[in-house]
Design an enzyme around this catalytic site. Sequence first.
Site, PDB file in Angstrom:
ATOM      1  N   CYS A 129      25.606   6.181  13.459  1.00 17.30           N
ATOM      2  CA  CYS A 129      25.075   6.240  14.824  1.00 17.30           C
ATOM      3  C   CYS A 129      25.889   5.327  15.750  1.00 17.30           C
ATOM      4  O   CYS A 129      27.038   5.634  16.060  1.00 17.30           O
ATOM      5  CB  CYS A 129      23.593   5.899  14.830  1.00 17.30           C
ATOM      6  SG  CYS A 129      22.748   6.401  16.352  1.00 17.30           S
ATOM      7  N   GLN A 187      29.946   5.259  17.241  1.00 12.34           N
ATOM      8  CA  GLN A 187      30.351   5.098  18.634  1.00 12.34           C
ATOM      9  C   GLN A 187      31.271   3.890  18.802  1.00 12.34           C
ATOM     10  O   GLN A 187      32.284   3.955  19.509  1.00 12.34           O
ATOM     11  CB  GLN A 187      29.108   4.963  19.512  1.00 12.34           C
ATOM     12  CG  GLN A 187      28.225   6.207  19.505  1.00 12.34           C
ATOM     13  CD  GLN A 187      26.911   6.007  20.225  1.00 12.34           C
ATOM     14  OE1 GLN A 187      26.672   4.955  20.821  1.00 12.34           O
ATOM     15  NE2 GLN A 187      26.039   7.007  20.174  1.00 12.34           N
ATOM     16  N   ILE A 209       4.010   1.758  -1.000  1.00 15.23           N
ATOM     17  CA  ILE A 209       4.715   1.982  -2.264  1.00 15.23           C
ATOM     18  C   ILE A 209       3.740   2.426  -3.347  1.00 15.23           C
ATOM     19  O   ILE A 209       4.030   3.350  -4.126  1.00 15.23           O
ATOM     20  CB  ILE A 209       5.462   0.709  -2.690  1.00 15.23           C
ATOM     21  CG1 ILE A 209       6.597   0.408  -1.707  1.00 15.23           C
ATOM     22  CG2 ILE A 209       6.003   0.839  -4.111  1.00 15.23           C
ATOM     23  CD1 ILE A 209       7.278  -0.922  -1.943  1.00 15.23           C
ATOM     24  N   GLY A 258      21.809   1.125  16.214  1.00 14.10           N
ATOM     25  CA  GLY A 258      21.191   0.085  17.031  1.00 14.10           C
ATOM     26  C   GLY A 258      21.234   0.501  18.486  1.00 14.10           C
ATOM     27  O   GLY A 258      21.827   1.524  18.837  1.00 14.10           O
ATOM     28  N   ARG A 313      20.661   8.432  21.999  1.00 17.93           N
ATOM     29  CA  ARG A 313      20.732   8.941  23.369  1.00 17.93           C
ATOM     30  C   ARG A 313      22.159   9.257  23.796  1.00 17.93           C
ATOM     31  O   ARG A 313      22.377  10.051  24.691  1.00 17.93           O
ATOM     32  CB  ARG A 313      20.160   7.910  24.353  1.00 17.93           C
ATOM     33  CG  ARG A 313      18.695   7.634  24.210  1.00 17.93           C
ATOM     34  CD  ARG A 313      18.194   6.737  25.337  1.00 17.93           C
ATOM     35  NE  ARG A 313      16.778   6.456  25.149  1.00 17.93           N
ATOM     36  CZ  ARG A 313      16.311   5.452  24.436  1.00 17.93           C
ATOM     37  NH1 ARG A 313      17.164   4.612  23.857  1.00 17.93           N
ATOM     38  NH2 ARG A 313      15.018   5.261  24.293  1.00 17.93           N
ATOM     39  N   LYS A 357       0.829  -1.212   0.000  1.00 16.07           N
ATOM     40  CA  LYS A 357       0.000   0.000   0.000  1.00 16.07           C
ATOM     41  C   LYS A 357       0.855   1.250   0.000  1.00 16.07           C
ATOM     42  O   LYS A 357       0.583   2.204  -0.725  1.00 16.07           O
ATOM     43  CB  LYS A 357      -0.924   0.020   1.231  1.00 16.07           C
ATOM     44  CG  LYS A 357      -2.031  -0.998   1.224  1.00 16.07           C
ATOM     45  CD  LYS A 357      -3.086  -0.680   2.278  1.00 16.07           C
ATOM     46  CE  LYS A 357      -2.516  -0.573   3.683  1.00 16.07           C
ATOM     47  NZ  LYS A 357      -1.978  -1.851   4.191  1.00 16.07           N
ATOM     48  N   ILE A 372     -10.269  -5.713  13.441  1.00 17.59           N
ATOM     49  CA  ILE A 372     -11.083  -4.971  14.404  1.00 17.59           C
ATOM     50  C   ILE A 372     -10.419  -3.645  14.781  1.00 17.59           C
ATOM     51  O   ILE A 372     -11.089  -2.648  15.039  1.00 17.59           O
ATOM     52  CB  ILE A 372     -11.375  -5.844  15.650  1.00 17.59           C
ATOM     53  CG1 ILE A 372     -12.442  -5.181  16.518  1.00 17.59           C
ATOM     54  CG2 ILE A 372     -10.094  -6.120  16.451  1.00 17.59           C
ATOM     55  CD1 ILE A 372     -12.960  -6.086  17.619  1.00 17.59           C
ATOM     56  N   GLU A 373      -9.074  -3.625  14.778  1.00 22.37           N
ATOM     57  CA  GLU A 373      -8.358  -2.409  15.163  1.00 22.37           C
ATOM     58  C   GLU A 373      -8.603  -1.261  14.186  1.00 22.37           C
ATOM     59  O   GLU A 373      -8.487  -0.090  14.548  1.00 22.37           O
ATOM     60  CB  GLU A 373      -6.853  -2.680  15.243  1.00 22.37           C
ATOM     61  CG  GLU A 373      -6.447  -3.721  16.273  1.00 22.37           C
ATOM     62  CD  GLU A 373      -6.395  -5.119  15.674  1.00 22.37           C
ATOM     63  OE1 GLU A 373      -6.918  -5.302  14.556  1.00 22.37           O
ATOM     64  OE2 GLU A 373      -5.841  -6.022  16.329  1.00 22.37           O
ATOM     65  N   GLU A 405      20.863   8.171   5.891  1.00 24.28           N
ATOM     66  CA  GLU A 405      19.972   7.353   5.059  1.00 24.28           C
ATOM     67  C   GLU A 405      18.566   7.930   4.960  1.00 24.28           C
ATOM     68  O   GLU A 405      17.838   7.673   3.987  1.00 24.28           O
ATOM     69  CB  GLU A 405      19.902   5.917   5.601  1.00 24.28           C
ATOM     70  CG  GLU A 405      19.205   5.741   6.931  1.00 24.28           C
ATOM     71  CD  GLU A 405      20.121   5.864   8.145  1.00 24.28           C
ATOM     72  OE1 GLU A 405      19.757   5.348   9.214  1.00 24.28           O
ATOM     73  OE2 GLU A 405      21.201   6.486   8.011  1.00 24.28           O
ATOM     74  N   HIS A 417      22.005  10.165  10.890  1.00 25.62           N
ATOM     75  CA  HIS A 417      21.448   9.130  10.010  1.00 25.62           C
ATOM     76  C   HIS A 417      21.256   9.692   8.599  1.00 25.62           C
ATOM     77  O   HIS A 417      20.157  10.149   8.252  1.00 25.62           O
ATOM     78  CB  HIS A 417      20.107   8.632  10.559  1.00 25.62           C
ATOM     79  CG  HIS A 417      20.229   7.766  11.764  1.00 25.62           C
ATOM     80  ND1 HIS A 417      20.346   6.395  11.694  1.00 25.62           N
ATOM     81  CD2 HIS A 417      20.274   8.076  13.088  1.00 25.62           C
ATOM     82  CE1 HIS A 417      20.444   5.893  12.915  1.00 25.62           C
ATOM     83  NE2 HIS A 417      20.406   6.890  13.781  1.00 25.62           N
TER      84      HIS A 417
END
Length: 544
Positions: free
Chosen positions: A381, A385, A19, A354, A471, A17, A148-149, A518, A516
Amino acid sequence: MTKFIFVTGGVVSSLGKGITAASLAAVLEARGVNVTMTKMDPYINVDPGTMSPFQHGEVFVTEDGAETDLDLGYYERFLRHSKMSKSNNFTSGRIYQNVLNKERRGEYLGGTVQVIPHITDEIKSKILASGEGYDVAIIEIGGTVGDIESLPFMEAVRQMQVELGRNRAMLMHLTLVPYIASAGETKTKPTQHSVKELRSIGLQPDILICRSDHHISQDNRRKIALFTNVEERAVIMCEDAQSIYQIPRTLHEQDLDDLICERFGLDLPEADLSDWDKVVEAQLNPESTVTVAMVGKYVELPDAYKSINEALLHAGITHKADVKIDYIDAERLEDDDSLLAQLHNADAILVPGGFGERGTMGKIKAITYARENNVPYLGICLGMQLAVIEYARNVLHIDANSSEFDRKTAEPIIGLITEWLDERGELQIRSDDSDLGGTMRLGAQQAELVAGSKLAQIYGANNITERHRHRYEMNNRYIEPLEQAGMTVSGYSAKQHLVESVELADHPWFVAVQFHPEFTSSPRGGHPLFNSFVKAAKNYSEAK
């Protein structure tokens, strides 16, 4: 006034949907329409920020710092002129939270709060707000018809169709037309039942997108139209494609955009899809092949790294190279040296972002291999580190670590952000005990690159803006010893003077960034950092 196209899915999930909706948006944009997109997710989580990547896939971060569904990444990659924001993605959890907050404030004057009208009214207000200032807003409803959601969202759409009228609201429904090998034909019955399910809740689709892995005959198209009350020309065939970037052309060639413009009374020039044709031509006709080893802990679900995968693809398109991604489980790499053969066969190594300690030693092993063997390396990211930790341990010979992994480490070269300024400029105290959703450095922020650095050369600028989601930061008191040992800090945040990037001058291509990149890559041009990375991989491959 804004016109709305609602997009639903039936029969099964994962039909594409997002795309398909993004491809339609790209075609409309190519006709001069100012278009935006919104994703409505039925789950109860407030946002996907704390959801497991194994369940949800990637969390896409917008410029304004919203943690959103990965479909918003598709929206941005297909659109040139519309950036997503926190108003373009909302969940049942967010809707219920807003309604309950209003109830606590007494805004309902003591009335009984119900799904109808209070929840549906909140959904409608969010939809209307997301479309303000645009010609057309495409609204994707997550999940599958019958869940249902999804019912409150479907009811809100039904009400909006009545309130807005036919000239301002349309419903586009994606269904599956499966191929039954034993019968040697495609079957239309699931589509008929999916539309029947829609009609049972008061929704009649105006457009059907029929997904299949086989050709759908004209007879079946007529049959679908007859039994679903949809115009035959509005039954659009969308078979599996070699590239998702072929979908805009597929929809345009079946006059879907003409049908929509006619329905909405839009008099617009023809769509110019030449940019998409060039993208597809470059993707399907590569002149070389490179292999990138991606070392992560969510590799069992590639969607966890969706934007990185797409950014590598875009860079490959830019260089007419077929970029193959060899996923390596970082946790297995810790103890299984046989996986080093995959690193040996790679033309470049990438360690993505990650959270948590699991798999970090495997990632560090990969970084050591890239550094010692002059293999092009890109860290993103956590990948930055860990590059800093690896260098401190193996070159500076100090027992460096991140306080994320060891709260009592004597050498916290990576540490928690404990103080931060909010959007009002007020000091916010954050600690390890704060809610996970409130301790992040999120969204687009400016960075200043060191003049003459590799990163400044790659971007062709000394000031850049990139998106963040983390963080922890590099501890500035380690900058001097690292630089004396050969690791250069090549970028700092514009306001807080936090480390944004590091690189190795004596390595052919070793760059690691805290942000990031990307999230801002595009199939039409790629991203400078990924373009340079893939070019370095090509050079390494050719020199083997």
